[in-house]
Enzyme design. Structure first.
Site, PDB file in Angstrom:
ATOM      1  N   ARG A   1      11.969  -5.939  20.351  1.00 10.34           N
ATOM      2  CA  ARG A   1      11.748  -4.734  21.150  1.00 10.34           C
ATOM      3  C   ARG A   1      10.455  -4.765  21.942  1.00 10.34           C
ATOM      4  O   ARG A   1      10.326  -4.066  22.944  1.00 10.34           O
ATOM      5  CB  ARG A   1      11.797  -3.505  20.229  1.00 10.34           C
ATOM      6  CG  ARG A   1      13.218  -3.209  19.814  1.00 10.34           C
ATOM      7  CD  ARG A   1      13.314  -2.392  18.533  1.00 10.34           C
ATOM      8  NE  ARG A   1      14.731  -2.125  18.246  1.00 10.34           N
ATOM      9  CZ  ARG A   1      15.563  -3.006  17.697  1.00 10.34           C
ATOM     10  NH1 ARG A   1      15.106  -4.193  17.351  1.00 10.34           N
ATOM     11  NH2 ARG A   1      16.828  -2.713  17.501  1.00 10.34           N
TER      12      ARG A   1
ATOM     13  N   CYS B   1      18.131 -15.473  -3.856  1.00 11.56           N
ATOM     14  CA  CYS B   1      19.357 -15.339  -4.650  1.00 11.56           C
ATOM     15  C   CYS B   1      20.102 -16.666  -4.781  1.00 11.56           C
ATOM     16  O   CYS B   1      20.906 -16.846  -5.698  1.00 11.56           O
ATOM     17  CB  CYS B   1      20.279 -14.299  -4.023  1.00 11.56           C
ATOM     18  SG  CYS B   1      19.536 -12.661  -3.869  1.00 11.56           S
TER      19      CYS B   1
ATOM     20  N   VAL C   1      -3.026 -12.403   0.885  1.00 14.81           N
ATOM     21  CA  VAL C   1      -3.803 -11.205   1.184  1.00 14.81           C
ATOM     22  C   VAL C   1      -4.365 -10.654  -0.125  1.00 14.81           C
ATOM     23  O   VAL C   1      -3.620 -10.438  -1.087  1.00 14.81           O
ATOM     24  CB  VAL C   1      -2.944 -10.153   1.902  1.00 14.81           C
ATOM     25  CG1 VAL C   1      -3.726  -8.843   2.076  1.00 14.81           C
ATOM     26  CG2 VAL C   1      -2.492 -10.680   3.264  1.00 14.81           C
TER      27      VAL C   1
ATOM     28  N   ARG D   1      44.414   5.476 -10.691  1.00 12.59           N
ATOM     29  CA  ARG D   1      45.473   6.296 -11.304  1.00 12.59           C
ATOM     30  C   ARG D   1      45.105   6.685 -12.724  1.00 12.59           C
ATOM     31  O   ARG D   1      45.250   7.843 -13.130  1.00 12.59           O
ATOM     32  CB  ARG D   1      46.792   5.517 -11.307  1.00 12.59           C
ATOM     33  CG  ARG D   1      47.634   5.749 -10.073  1.00 12.59           C
ATOM     34  CD  ARG D   1      48.977   5.056 -10.106  1.00 12.59           C
ATOM     35  NE  ARG D   1      49.377   4.436 -11.349  1.00 12.59           N
ATOM     36  CZ  ARG D   1      50.167   3.372 -11.407  1.00 12.59           C
ATOM     37  NH1 ARG D   1      50.608   2.806 -10.290  1.00 12.59           N
ATOM     38  NH2 ARG D   1      50.532   2.862 -12.551  1.00 12.59           N
TER      39      ARG D   1
END
Length: 456
Positions: A22, A44, A81, A446
């Site tokens: 963007r 994963c 960090v 059901r």
């Protein structure tokens, strides 16, 4: 503007990529600090690479640092960090490879630190064959250990959740003798109800995995720089490699030090747009955050790559000037142990009870295909429905090939708050190679409808 991202995997890189789509480089400078050696990888997939189903580690990497850099994202690997200064709007990072310290200013900060595997004090030994499974660097370390001489022959996996059962399978596939230790009465106790967990346990034992339940670990025995045994109150279990599958905790140490809000589920608190609550220009996503459970309305921590990618995407769209939200989760997940598939969505019976629901349950046994068609496999489906209303609260599946992905139909029904009676009329696909004329989902719906009517 300057965007700094802490963490270079699913959430962080999704946010960076969406923001870059963007805003160009002349509008937004993006710097990513990643303490490991990889970006945008499938954590994963690690058990399947270790087990040999995936033959190349790099196939787990969706996008390399070089590819991100070509897109105008400054990726700095092996940078950890260590501090966030909200007043000065900068982060402090250590160069783990070259040494030294970097201070990087930001207008927007993306906090995507992931989660840390829970590691008891007795398991904090270095270079001895004891591993957590959280990052691709962890996976590489396990892979290297299994190829190291003398080759390990006996594996002990501690913890019977997703990582535990998947790593037990991986070790079996590598030809090791495997023992799985689980403190609950059956494996996957936090994922499925006890009777469904019992099916998992039975199948694992049939695969040659020794499953020890109600187990406790006192410590480890090491010698010559290698683990030798796992010590329990009932004796020692020989081990050449130990895998920890004891769950994870949101990695919020930096957030807490910086004064970012942490919620009751242990993760960073954000709004629907993934903005950290009450802190302008700071965003968070992935395994380090907590989110809203759509059925209970309560904050939960559900560390899955699906959520991390979606949340990171939402944050990146918003950072880039767009608008997106992440509404919450219902806890849909799936895994397998060799040929056995396990899936769940919504609430288990224990979770529904804890949330205050009055509910009924129904379980059915069926087949993945028409019974007369070759390859038909059995499965058990359990549904949990609210009393009186019949709204589907949760579902679980344990079965063989082609069973688990049926959870997706049940997840859609749960997400949209369908009643089990409404589900009985769902127009699901049918042909003998794919399902019985009454799909197991419909049979379960059901039976659950009958249970709801009987409770009125």
């Amino acid at each position: 503007m300057r965007l700094v991202v802490i963490g270079g995997d699913a959430a962080g890189m999704s946010a960076a990529s969406q923001a870059r789509k963007r805003l160009g480089e002349d509008e937004l400078a993006i710097t990513v600090f990643e303490r490991g050696h990889f970006t945008s990888y499938s954590a994963c997939g690690i058990p399947y690479w270790i087990g040999g189903a995936v033959t190349d580690r790099d196939k787990l990497v969706a996008r390399t640092p070089e590819q991100h850099r070509k897109a105008g994202i400054d990726v700095r690997l092996r940078h950890e960090v260590v501090g966030i200064d909200l007043d000065r709007r900068e982060v402090v990072a250590h160069d783990l490879a070259g040494g030294g310290e970097t201070r990087e200013p930001f207008d927007h900060l993306m906090y995507a630190t992931g989660a840390n595997p829970f590691t008891p004090e007795w398991a904090r030994v270095r270079d001895a064959g004891v591993f957590g499974v959280q990052t691709l660097d962890d996976g590489q370390a396990i892979h290297d250990w299994l190829d190291r001489e003398p080759r390990p022959r006996r594996a002990v996996v501690i913890g019977g959740g997703y990582i535990g059962v998947e790593m037990a399978e991986a070790m079996v596939q590598r030809g090791l003798e495997v023992t799985l230790l689980e403190k609950s009465p059956q494996p996957m106790g936090k994922t499925v109800d006890p009777e469904m967990g019992a099916l998992v346990q039975k199948s694992m034992r049939a695969l040659g995995i020794e499953v020890v339940t109600d187990a406790h670990v006192d410590g480890l025995e090491t010698a010559g720089g290698r683990v030798r045994a796992v010590v329990t109150p009932d004796g020692t279990l020989p081990a050449d490699v130990v895998v920890l599958g004891l769950g994870v905790r949101p990695n919020v140490a930096l957030a807490e030090d910086a004064g970012l809000p942490v919620g009751p589920a242990g993760g960073v608190r954000t709004d629907l747009r993934m903005r950290v609550e009450g802190v302008e220009g700071v965003w968070a996503a992935g395994d380090c955050v907590e989110t809203r459970h759509l059925l209970t309305g309560r904050p939960v921590h559900v560390p899955l790559g699906t959520h991390a990618n979606k949340q990171g995407r939402v944050a990146g769209i918003n950072i880039g000037g767009g608008y997106a939200t992440f509404p919450g989760v219902i806890g849909t997940a799936v895994t397998k142990v060799c040929e056995l598939e396990v899936a769940r969505t919504g609430l288990t019976s224990k979770e529904a009870h804890a949330a205050g629901f009055a509910f009924v349950t129904a379980s059915v046994d069926s087949t993945s295909r028409a019974g007369y068609y070759p390859g038909a496999e059995t499965m058990t489906i359990k549904l949990i429905a609210e009393k009186r209303t019949g709204v589907l609260l949760g579902a679980q599946i344990v079965g063989r090939a082609e069973a688990a992905k049926r959870i997706d139909a049940l997840a859609v029904a749960t997400w949209n708050k369908m009643t089990v009676e409404e589900m009985t009329s769902l127009d699901l696909s049918y042909a003998p190679p794919f399902a019985p004329v009454w799909d197991p989902v419909l049979i379960a719906a059901r039976k659950a409808t009958e249970a709801v009517h009987a409770s009125l």
